[in-house]
Design a protein around this motif. Structure first.
Motif, PDB file in Angstrom:
ATOM      1  N   LEU A  97       0.817  -1.211   0.000  1.00  0.00           N
ATOM      2  CA  LEU A  97       0.000   0.000   0.000  1.00  0.00           C
ATOM      3  C   LEU A  97       0.853   1.264   0.000  1.00  0.00           C
ATOM      4  O   LEU A  97       0.445   2.285  -0.561  1.00  0.00           O
ATOM      5  CB  LEU A  97      -0.939  -0.015   1.209  1.00  0.00           C
ATOM      6  N   THR A  98       2.018   1.239   0.625  1.00  0.00           N
ATOM      7  CA  THR A  98       2.899   2.411   0.584  1.00  0.00           C
ATOM      8  C   THR A  98       3.318   2.717  -0.846  1.00  0.00           C
ATOM      9  O   THR A  98       3.327   3.893  -1.280  1.00  0.00           O
ATOM     10  CB  THR A  98       4.143   2.165   1.459  1.00  0.00           C
ATOM     11  N   LYS A  99       3.645   1.696  -1.594  1.00  0.00           N
ATOM     12  CA  LYS A  99       4.023   1.887  -3.000  1.00  0.00           C
ATOM     13  C   LYS A  99       2.841   2.387  -3.822  1.00  0.00           C
ATOM     14  O   LYS A  99       2.994   3.252  -4.697  1.00  0.00           O
ATOM     15  CB  LYS A  99       4.518   0.549  -3.564  1.00  0.00           C
ATOM     16  N   VAL A 100       1.632   1.857  -3.544  1.00  0.00           N
ATOM     17  CA  VAL A 100       0.429   2.283  -4.276  1.00  0.00           C
ATOM     18  C   VAL A 100       0.138   3.753  -4.021  1.00  0.00           C
ATOM     19  O   VAL A 100      -0.170   4.517  -4.954  1.00  0.00           O
ATOM     20  CB  VAL A 100      -0.769   1.398  -3.864  1.00  0.00           C
ATOM     21  N   LEU A 101       0.219   4.183  -2.769  1.00  0.00           N
ATOM     22  CA  LEU A 101      -0.061   5.580  -2.450  1.00  0.00           C
ATOM     23  C   LEU A 101       0.946   6.512  -3.121  1.00  0.00           C
ATOM     24  O   LEU A 101       0.587   7.608  -3.582  1.00  0.00           O
ATOM     25  CB  LEU A 101      -0.031   5.779  -0.931  1.00  0.00           C
ATOM     26  N   ALA A 102       2.198   6.081  -3.194  1.00  0.00           N
ATOM     27  CA  ALA A 102       3.208   6.906  -3.871  1.00  0.00           C
ATOM     28  C   ALA A 102       2.954   6.975  -5.369  1.00  0.00           C
ATOM     29  O   ALA A 102       3.148   8.016  -6.004  1.00  0.00           O
ATOM     30  CB  ALA A 102       4.602   6.343  -3.586  1.00  0.00           C
ATOM     31  N   THR A 103       2.488   5.865  -5.945  1.00  0.00           N
ATOM     32  CA  THR A 103       2.247   5.823  -7.391  1.00  0.00           C
ATOM     33  C   THR A 103       1.026   6.636  -7.791  1.00  0.00           C
ATOM     34  O   THR A 103       1.045   7.366  -8.788  1.00  0.00           O
ATOM     35  CB  THR A 103       2.077   4.359  -7.847  1.00  0.00           C
ATOM     36  N   GLY A 113      -0.502   8.982  -5.950  1.00  0.00           N
ATOM     37  CA  GLY A 113      -0.553  10.335  -5.412  1.00  0.00           C
ATOM     38  C   GLY A 113      -1.703  10.567  -4.461  1.00  0.00           C
ATOM     39  O   GLY A 113      -2.084  11.720  -4.208  1.00  0.00           O
ATOM     40  N   SER A 114      -2.274   9.522  -3.925  1.00  0.00           N
ATOM     41  CA  SER A 114      -3.398   9.648  -3.000  1.00  0.00           C
ATOM     42  C   SER A 114      -2.932  10.250  -1.679  1.00  0.00           C
ATOM     43  O   SER A 114      -1.821  10.000  -1.219  1.00  0.00           O
ATOM     44  CB  SER A 114      -4.035   8.278  -2.747  1.00  0.00           C
ATOM     45  N   SER A 115      -3.817  11.055  -1.060  1.00  0.00           N
ATOM     46  CA  SER A 115      -3.484  11.708   0.214  1.00  0.00           C
ATOM     47  C   SER A 115      -3.845  10.852   1.421  1.00  0.00           C
ATOM     48  O   SER A 115      -3.640  11.275   2.563  1.00  0.00           O
ATOM     49  CB  SER A 115      -4.218  13.052   0.311  1.00  0.00           C
ATOM     50  N   GLN A 116      -4.374   9.662   1.190  1.00  0.00           N
ATOM     51  CA  GLN A 116      -4.755   8.793   2.305  1.00  0.00           C
ATOM     52  C   GLN A 116      -3.513   8.255   3.015  1.00  0.00           C
ATOM     53  O   GLN A 116      -2.438   8.174   2.431  1.00  0.00           O
ATOM     54  CB  GLN A 116      -5.578   7.602   1.810  1.00  0.00           C
ATOM     55  N   SER A 117      -3.719   7.858   4.254  1.00  0.00           N
ATOM     56  CA  SER A 117      -2.670   7.133   4.962  1.00  0.00           C
ATOM     57  C   SER A 117      -2.840   5.638   4.692  1.00  0.00           C
ATOM     58  O   SER A 117      -3.873   5.190   4.183  1.00  0.00           O
ATOM     59  CB  SER A 117      -2.757   7.399   6.466  1.00  0.00           C
ATOM     60  N   VAL A 118      -1.816   4.872   5.040  1.00  0.00           N
ATOM     61  CA  VAL A 118      -1.898   3.420   4.846  1.00  0.00           C
ATOM     62  C   VAL A 118      -3.033   2.833   5.678  1.00  0.00           C
ATOM     63  O   VAL A 118      -3.790   1.964   5.210  1.00  0.00           O
ATOM     64  CB  VAL A 118      -0.553   2.754   5.215  1.00  0.00           C
ATOM     65  N   ALA A 119      -3.198   3.329   6.919  1.00  0.00           N
ATOM     66  CA  ALA A 119      -4.259   2.805   7.791  1.00  0.00           C
ATOM     67  C   ALA A 119      -5.634   3.103   7.207  1.00  0.00           C
ATOM     68  O   ALA A 119      -6.537   2.248   7.242  1.00  0.00           O
ATOM     69  CB  ALA A 119      -4.127   3.400   9.190  1.00  0.00           C
ATOM     70  N   LEU A 142      -6.384   3.552   4.026  1.00  0.00           N
ATOM     71  CA  LEU A 142      -6.587   2.727   2.839  1.00  0.00           C
ATOM     72  C   LEU A 142      -6.892   1.280   3.230  1.00  0.00           C
ATOM     73  O   LEU A 142      -7.723   0.619   2.586  1.00  0.00           O
ATOM     74  CB  LEU A 142      -5.347   2.795   1.949  1.00  0.00           C
ATOM     75  N   GLN A 143      -6.253   0.785   4.280  1.00  0.00           N
ATOM     76  CA  GLN A 143      -6.530  -0.578   4.724  1.00  0.00           C
ATOM     77  C   GLN A 143      -7.984  -0.752   5.138  1.00  0.00           C
ATOM     78  O   GLN A 143      -8.583  -1.796   4.913  1.00  0.00           O
ATOM     79  CB  GLN A 143      -5.603  -0.939   5.896  1.00  0.00           C
ATOM     80  N   GLU A 144      -8.567   0.293   5.743  1.00  0.00           N
ATOM     81  CA  GLU A 144      -9.964   0.208   6.156  1.00  0.00           C
ATOM     82  C   GLU A 144     -10.903   0.143   4.961  1.00  0.00           C
ATOM     83  O   GLU A 144     -12.031  -0.338   5.089  1.00  0.00           O
ATOM     84  CB  GLU A 144     -10.329   1.413   7.028  1.00  0.00           C
ATOM     85  N   ASN A 145     -10.468   0.645   3.815  1.00  0.00           N
ATOM     86  CA  ASN A 145     -11.334   0.703   2.633  1.00  0.00           C
ATOM     87  C   ASN A 145     -11.101  -0.451   1.668  1.00  0.00           C
ATOM     88  O   ASN A 145     -11.606  -0.423   0.548  1.00  0.00           O
ATOM     89  CB  ASN A 145     -11.118   2.033   1.902  1.00  0.00           C
ATOM     90  N   ILE A 146     -10.315  -1.451   2.089  1.00  0.00           N
ATOM     91  CA  ILE A 146     -10.011  -2.596   1.226  1.00  0.00           C
ATOM     92  C   ILE A 146     -10.620  -3.854   1.825  1.00  0.00           C
ATOM     93  O   ILE A 146     -10.551  -4.072   3.033  1.00  0.00           O
ATOM     94  CB  ILE A 146      -8.484  -2.783   1.070  1.00  0.00           C
ATOM     95  N   SER A 147     -11.226  -4.656   0.985  1.00  0.00           N
ATOM     96  CA  SER A 147     -11.694  -5.979   1.412  1.00  0.00           C
ATOM     97  C   SER A 147     -11.278  -6.995   0.359  1.00  0.00           C
ATOM     98  O   SER A 147     -11.302  -6.709  -0.846  1.00  0.00           O
ATOM     99  CB  SER A 147     -13.211  -6.001   1.607  1.00  0.00           C
ATOM    100  N   ALA A 174      -4.296  -0.236  -9.188  1.00  0.00           N
ATOM    101  CA  ALA A 174      -2.923   0.000  -8.728  1.00  0.00           C
ATOM    102  C   ALA A 174      -2.510  -1.028  -7.674  1.00  0.00           C
ATOM    103  O   ALA A 174      -1.381  -1.528  -7.685  1.00  0.00           O
ATOM    104  CB  ALA A 174      -2.804   1.415  -8.166  1.00  0.00           C
ATOM    105  N   ILE A 175      -3.430  -1.364  -6.769  1.00  0.00           N
ATOM    106  CA  ILE A 175      -3.116  -2.367  -5.741  1.00  0.00           C
ATOM    107  C   ILE A 175      -2.897  -3.729  -6.382  1.00  0.00           C
ATOM    108  O   ILE A 175      -1.957  -4.466  -6.028  1.00  0.00           O
ATOM    109  CB  ILE A 175      -4.249  -2.425  -4.695  1.00  0.00           C
ATOM    110  N   SER A 176      -3.757  -4.077  -7.335  1.00  0.00           N
ATOM    111  CA  SER A 176      -3.607  -5.363  -8.020  1.00  0.00           C
ATOM    112  C   SER A 176      -2.262  -5.441  -8.751  1.00  0.00           C
ATOM    113  O   SER A 176      -1.541  -6.448  -8.648  1.00  0.00           O
ATOM    114  CB  SER A 176      -4.758  -5.555  -9.008  1.00  0.00           C
ATOM    115  N   THR A 177      -1.914  -4.380  -9.468  1.00  0.00           N
ATOM    116  CA  THR A 177      -0.650  -4.374 -10.217  1.00  0.00           C
ATOM    117  C   THR A 177       0.558  -4.480  -9.290  1.00  0.00           C
ATOM    118  O   THR A 177       1.494  -5.253  -9.544  1.00  0.00           O
ATOM    119  CB  THR A 177      -0.556  -3.089 -11.059  1.00  0.00           C
ATOM    120  N   GLU A 178       0.540  -3.703  -8.212  1.00  0.00           N
ATOM    121  CA  GLU A 178       1.675  -3.704  -7.298  1.00  0.00           C
ATOM    122  C   GLU A 178       1.797  -5.038  -6.556  1.00  0.00           C
ATOM    123  O   GLU A 178       2.916  -5.536  -6.339  1.00  0.00           O
ATOM    124  CB  GLU A 178       1.538  -2.553  -6.295  1.00  0.00           C
TER     125      GLU A 178
END
Length: 644
Positions: free
Chosen positions: A524-530, A532-538, A540-545, A573-577
């Motif tokens: 998720l850290t790599k996804v957020l960098a790619t 450009g999302s302003s979310q934190s890792v925590a 983003l984790q809450e929004n993933i199932s 992006a998550i799937s690709t990473e």
């Protein structure tokens, strides 16, 4: 002297041992089954289960109109009337909730699921409450032990069976609970309540007696239940699925301990306390209550320490998705310690007839507890949950002070019976013991239709208020969108048929582990960098199932976001990473060649409509709930006095 005291209390000790043993046996079996199945479940599954149990708790708090709280302390004739009125309102409110779920189903399937399943669970819970009142009145507390053992063991067996059959995650939890409730109700009825159930629908006179007996207790129960049920209902609605799921699992482990204590000690306390009330022995009741209160507060200290150990150190052993931070652990310790200490004595005010005081306390508790949840957007899910727990615990301990004040100021208990009723008592022909009972259709028409006609304006007004509340909720609720993508775990290319078969077996066994790893910090850290999302890792984790389809190697990944394009962009992006990083997770052969490889199966596309409930779902549901409240208020509203 000591031997005489032991002999005088030997019956109580034997009964307490039986109730405690039954409750512990039942809950240990359930917790073992939960620990087994939760390894393959996700926080979203427990979040949905928590929503169903929360909605069922709210419905069960009002569907019997609190008839069971007065059944053990009134005379025989009045208890028959209360049972008839309680079972009538129980069935009517449960049917209305099922209809609401069916209406909501085409508009929002999750809301429909929650309403229908919660209605069925609430009917079983309400039936259990009414049957327990009958059993306590007959001093057959040992029957409660049989019911608890049957319910707990059947719940554990059903959890494992449904899990092995491949039933979807949250349905495993809900269906096992529902079916075990039915089994427990059947056992209690067969052993202790057969022949004591009403055989007709309640009349207007029965409902008048119920209203006189319970006063504002149904409203107090509704508000009190809303305090405990609001977090599992509100957190998923605002997108806090991870927090909701973790809290549901924490509650699933701590709540049985509280329920075991409550189910064991409350019948013991309430049975003897009600005896003191019936015989006007107030000095003995004050002393009896003081001993219980002191013992429960002291027992809460080791419970608080044990709850921290369970949440911080034991739950994470069930899987990486169940790692609990210090905030949920502290929240569980504060809230459930207060429940553990206070719940067995919580019906003291109602037992004394101090219904208005209990209602005022409940209103204050509801406001103090739910205020932090109203600031969930500012505080965040976990901090709002902690504030809710502090408010709920503080008001619980405040109730002890109200108990002591009421017991000191109450010269004699305010017993209510038909003989002391200020209006005309039932005639012999209207007696519950009479054989000339009205038919169900005639009784329903004569009792309810005139009351509804008199209050038609209020019914329509409450329906409109419910619809407006639904519209405001839909307008204020932030829209969320869900986009899904799929990946498949396959044997690496260049394998012969034997290696492919072996690799396929390995893939099935490892698919759930890969699904859990998708939300890892490195991905998720790599996804957020790619992106450009302003979310934190925590966040983003809450929004993933993630979920692995039954008996396959297909992994479904769903991402929730405030925009449709953002949800699809993040999912892809998550799937690709994750596919890029997956070779480091793959099992290797002796030549360092991967046995498995992960490939994309379906690309996420922006959804056409939001996944959160909107106007089409919330306005009809709000209107229907307003109509239900209006009809219930019309039936329970006092009839205008007529002058001769």
């Amino acid at each position: 002297m000591i031997l005489q005291r032991i002999r005088s209390h030997s019956g109580v000790l034997a009964l307490a041992s039986r109730l405690l043993g039954a409750s512990v046996l039942a809950q240990v079996a359930v917790l073992a089954a939960i620990a087994l199945v939760s390894r393959d479940l996700q926080p979203r599954d427990f979040a949905l289960y928590g929503a169903v149990s929360g909605a069922a708790g709210i419905a069960a708090s009002i569907n019997t109109m609190a008839a069971e709280t007065r059944t053990p302390v009134v005379d025989d004739q009045t208890s028959q009337v209360l049972n008839r009125a309680g079972f009538t309102t129980l069935t009517a409110i449960s049917l209305l909730t099922v209809i609401a779920g069916l209406v909501a189903w085409p508009l929002s399937r999750p809301v429909g699921w929650v309403l229908v399943l919660s209605a069925l669970c609430a009917w079983c819970t309400g039936s259990q409450q009414l049957l327990n009142g009958i059993v306590l009145r007959r001093q057959l507390q040992k029957v409660l032990a049989d019911g608890r053992v049957s319910q707990g063991l059947s719940n554990a067996v059903l959890l494992i069976v449904l899990w092995q059959l491949g039933v979807p995650g949250f349905l495993v939890l809900v269906l096992a609970w529902l079916l075990s409730l039915l089994i427990g109700v059947g056992v209690v009825y067969h052993r202790g309540a057969r022949g004591h159930l009403p055989r007709a629908i309640a009349s207007q006179e029965d409902l008048r007696v119920l209203r006189h007996q319970v006063g504002g207790q149904p409203v107090a129960n509704l508000l009190s239940s809303s305090v405990s049920s609001m977090p599992p209902l509100l957190l998923p609605a605002v997108g806090q699925h991870l927090t909701a799921g973790i809290w549901a699992l924490v509650s699933r482990f701590l709540n049985p301990v509280v329920n075991t204590t409550f189910a064991t000690l409350q019948p013991l306390y309430y049975g003897e306390a009600a005896e003191h009330v019936r015989h006007d022995r107030m000095p003995q009741l004050r002393q009896y209550h003081r001993r219980w209160m002191t013992a429960m507060v002291l027992a809460g200290i080791p419970f608080a320490l044990g709850s921290v150990v369970i949440t911080m150190y034991l739950l994470p052993l069930l899987g990486p998705q169940w790692k609990v931070g210090w905030l949920p652990a502290l929240t569980g310790a504060i809230y459930y310690t207060a429940m553990f200490s206070c719940l067995p004595l919580s019906q003291t005010l109602q037992m004394l007839g101090r219904i208005r005081l209990a209602l005022r306390w409940t209103v204050v508790r509801c406001i103090v507890s739910l205020a932090p949840l109203a600031l969930i957007g500012l505080l965040g899910g976990q901090r709002a949950l902690l504030g809710w727990a502090i408010g709920a615990a503080a008001t619980f301990y405040w109730q002890f002070w109200l108990h002591r004040t009421s017991l000191r100021s109450e010269p004699a208990p305010r017993r209510r019976s038909l003989a002391a009723h200020h209006e005309s008592p039932l005639t012999q022909e209207e007696s519950p013991m009479s054989d000339q009972l009205p038919s169900p259709a005639r009784s329903l028409a004569e009792a309810w239709l005139p009351a509804i006609r008199r209050s038609l304006g209020w019914v329509l007004a409450l329906t409109l208020v419910g619809a407006l509340a639904g519209a405001l909720a839909a307008k204020s609720m932030p829209k969320s969108y869900e986009a899904s993508t799929q990946m498949i775990l396959l044997p690496a290319s260049g394998k012969d048929s034997g290696e492919i078969a072996s690799s396929t077996t390995v893939a099935k066994s490892l698919a759930s582990s890969y699904a859990h790893a998708i939300t890892s910090t490195s991905v998720l850290t790599k996804v957020l960098a790619t992106t450009g999302s302003s979310q934190s890792v925590a966040d983003l984790q809450e929004n993933i199932s993630t979920i692995v389809q039954d008996d396959t190697v297909v992994i479904d990944l769903t991402v929730e976001d405030e925009s449709a394009e953002g949800a699809a962009k993040l999912a892809n992006a998550i799937s690709t990473e994750f596919i890029k990083q997956s070779p480091t997770l793959m099992p290797k052969q002796t030549r360092n060649a991967a046995v498995l490889e992960l490939k994309p199966l379906r690309v996420a596309t922006p959804p056409a409509s939001p996944s959160s409930p909107g106007m089409r779902a919330l306005v009809p549901i709000g209107a229907f709930l307003g109509l239900s409240v209006g009809l219930a208020a019309a039936v329970l509203r006092p009839r205008p006095k007529t002058t001769p």
